[in-house]
Design an enzyme around this catalytic site. Sequence first.
Site, PDB file in Angstrom:
ATOM      1  N   ARG A 185      -2.009  17.051   2.710  1.00  0.00           N
ATOM      2  CA  ARG A 185      -2.302  15.755   2.108  1.00  0.00           C
ATOM      3  C   ARG A 185      -3.570  15.795   1.261  1.00  0.00           C
ATOM      4  NH1 ARG A 185       0.965  11.549   3.911  1.00  0.00           N
ATOM      5  NH2 ARG A 185       1.842  11.713   5.999  1.00  0.00           N
ATOM      6  N   ASP A 214       3.608  -1.070  -1.909  1.00  0.00           N
ATOM      7  CA  ASP A 214       4.048   0.159  -2.580  1.00  0.00           C
ATOM      8  C   ASP A 214       5.488   0.524  -2.232  1.00  0.00           C
ATOM      9  OD1 ASP A 214       1.811   0.598  -4.112  1.00  0.00           O
ATOM     10  OD2 ASP A 214       0.901   2.026  -2.732  1.00  0.00           O
ATOM     11  N   ARG A 215       6.112   1.182  -3.208  1.00  0.00           N
ATOM     12  CA  ARG A 215       7.479   1.707  -3.131  1.00  0.00           C
ATOM     13  C   ARG A 215       8.524   0.592  -3.094  1.00  0.00           C
ATOM     14  NH1 ARG A 215       5.699   6.227   0.270  1.00  0.00           N
ATOM     15  NH2 ARG A 215       5.297   7.980  -1.127  1.00  0.00           N
ATOM     16  N   ASN A 241      -2.963   3.702   4.502  1.00  0.00           N
ATOM     17  CA  ASN A 241      -3.489   4.469   3.377  1.00  0.00           C
ATOM     18  C   ASN A 241      -3.042   3.893   2.034  1.00  0.00           C
ATOM     19  OD1 ASN A 241      -0.816   5.595   4.180  1.00  0.00           O
ATOM     20  ND2 ASN A 241      -1.126   6.943   2.420  1.00  0.00           N
ATOM     21  N   HIS A 242      -1.940   3.131   2.019  1.00  0.00           N
ATOM     22  CA  HIS A 242      -1.494   2.538   0.755  1.00  0.00           C
ATOM     23  C   HIS A 242      -2.251   1.278   0.396  1.00  0.00           C
ATOM     24  CE1 HIS A 242       1.966   4.879  -0.774  1.00  0.00           C
ATOM     25  NE2 HIS A 242       1.925   5.373   0.452  1.00  0.00           N
ATOM     26  N   HIS A 292      -3.133   3.482  11.645  1.00  0.00           N
ATOM     27  CA  HIS A 292      -2.090   3.894  10.706  1.00  0.00           C
ATOM     28  C   HIS A 292      -1.829   5.393  10.776  1.00  0.00           C
ATOM     29  CE1 HIS A 292       0.592   3.767   7.338  1.00  0.00           C
ATOM     30  NE2 HIS A 292      -0.072   4.755   6.759  1.00  0.00           N
ATOM     31  N   HIS A 323       6.178  -1.354   3.702  1.00  0.00           N
ATOM     32  CA  HIS A 323       6.307  -0.926   2.303  1.00  0.00           C
ATOM     33  C   HIS A 323       7.095  -1.873   1.410  1.00  0.00           C
ATOM     34  CE1 HIS A 323       4.172   2.819   2.120  1.00  0.00           C
ATOM     35  NE2 HIS A 323       4.745   3.252   3.237  1.00  0.00           N
ATOM     36  N   HIS A 344       2.651   5.862   9.432  1.00  0.00           N
ATOM     37  CA  HIS A 344       2.242   6.758   8.337  1.00  0.00           C
ATOM     38  C   HIS A 344       3.296   7.750   7.873  1.00  0.00           C
ATOM     39  CE1 HIS A 344      -0.541   8.692   5.692  1.00  0.00           C
ATOM     40  NE2 HIS A 344      -0.885   9.690   6.460  1.00  0.00           N
ATOM     41  N   ASP A 393       4.930   0.973   9.190  1.00  0.00           N
ATOM     42  CA  ASP A 393       5.011   0.762   7.742  1.00  0.00           C
ATOM     43  C   ASP A 393       6.158  -0.182   7.390  1.00  0.00           C
ATOM     44  OD1 ASP A 393       3.729   3.231   8.428  1.00  0.00           O
ATOM     45  OD2 ASP A 393       3.922   3.911   6.362  1.00  0.00           O
ATOM     46  N   ASP A 434       0.258  -0.237   5.591  1.00  0.00           N
ATOM     47  CA  ASP A 434       1.240   0.107   4.556  1.00  0.00           C
ATOM     48  C   ASP A 434       2.210  -1.047   4.338  1.00  0.00           C
ATOM     49  OD1 ASP A 434       0.004   2.493   4.064  1.00  0.00           O
ATOM     50  OD2 ASP A 434       1.798   3.716   4.297  1.00  0.00           O
TER      51      ASP A 434
END
Length: 425
Positions: free
Chosen positions: A280, A120-121, A149-150, A201, A90, A307, A88, A117
């Site tokens: 989750r 995001d964030r 997943n993002h 992921h 991000h 992840h 990730d 990923d």
Amino acid sequence: MSDAEIPGIPEAVTWPTDGILTLEWVDRLMAVFDWCSRNLPPSDFPSLMPVPVFDCLVLTASKILHKEANCVRIDPSPLDSTVVVVGDVHGQLHDLIFLLRDSGFPAHNRFYVFNGDYVDRGAWGLETFLLLLAWKVFMPDRVFLLRGNHESKYCTSVYGFEKEVMTKYGDKGKHVYRKCLGCFEGLPLASIIADRVYTAHGGLFRSVVVKLPKRTKGKKNRRISFNQEMKSLSLGCLEELSKARRSVLDPPWEGLNLIPGDVLWSDPSMSPGLSPNKERGIGLLWGPDCTEDFLKKLHLKLIIRSHEGPDAREKRPGLAGMKEGYTIDHVVESGKLITVFSAPDYPQFQAAEERYRNKGAYIVLEPPDFDNPVFHTFEAMTPRPKVNPYYDYEDVIDSDEELDFSRNDVVHSADEGQSAPDFHI
């Protein structure tokens, strides 16, 4: 003083007239993005990355990605090749730039596999994603971008990427966001490196068994309802993975097309067996016995997944924390399961009094067998440019855990006879 007169301001990015990217073009794109993050307000980003250039890059990359298999097979040649596996990132652009320079840019003998990923964030998810798309277009057989997943409509509406795009592109934001979502749908789900290493992921996935009911005589046009047999869970095979429909904005959490959600959302456990990932609300939990079964069945030595950052890992009893950017989660007879996380000091915006201050990591796989991972850790690049968050990080949960997917509206897909979620939060 006009923008053109500001000392050191770069010129706007232009698309090559022949449509062919070069190392110089990608390197300059990286420099422009870095400069923008430090010197321009987000709303001025299109002045250096115009929408037509964005369109060309995303369209070219999407065409390449959509043609790739769900599980891409990577044969690292020539003989001196190495493979860098990245977790990730991000939206932490500056840490990604450091990683690329530290490990060496993609090259004829240096492959990259990114485990998803990208957005995001962090505040620079768009720049991060576009930079990686540029590397993919420049070296499509050396750079492999998997889906996280993002990379979904649901997550990007909650954790900042949608708002980031709208802030940066204003009245063109909806167009840019839709194009990104379409590109997300083309990202492959997994990779197999040198017939020795599986990367994804989240991780492993279930076998989706479908029972076909008998047709009633005399009713040839009667619609058949497909019902999944869910009495027991078992590991899926690569053939099932290859047939999964990945081109969905949000991987379904119920219905028949469950494999994409498993690959993107599942987590390892120290408890044996395969079970629904109730924390989750989507995907699976799998134990060391499942890791052994998967490796043995496919004649593999390693599973490398991502992840889980430091926030998620502190809630996982029995599993090591993510302080160093990687963990070895399962050691079994046939090999190992590894989690790698490449966003240091994550998340960028933290509501807690004490930051996690985790390191980031990446893995280098070396010839001849590519199954003896070499771990490289690194600290976050500081100081980060000052920027406002694109999501309410104080109220939203720090981890993807505990999301209640069942609260969201479900849209039924007539073409598959299955239900797929359309999330609104």
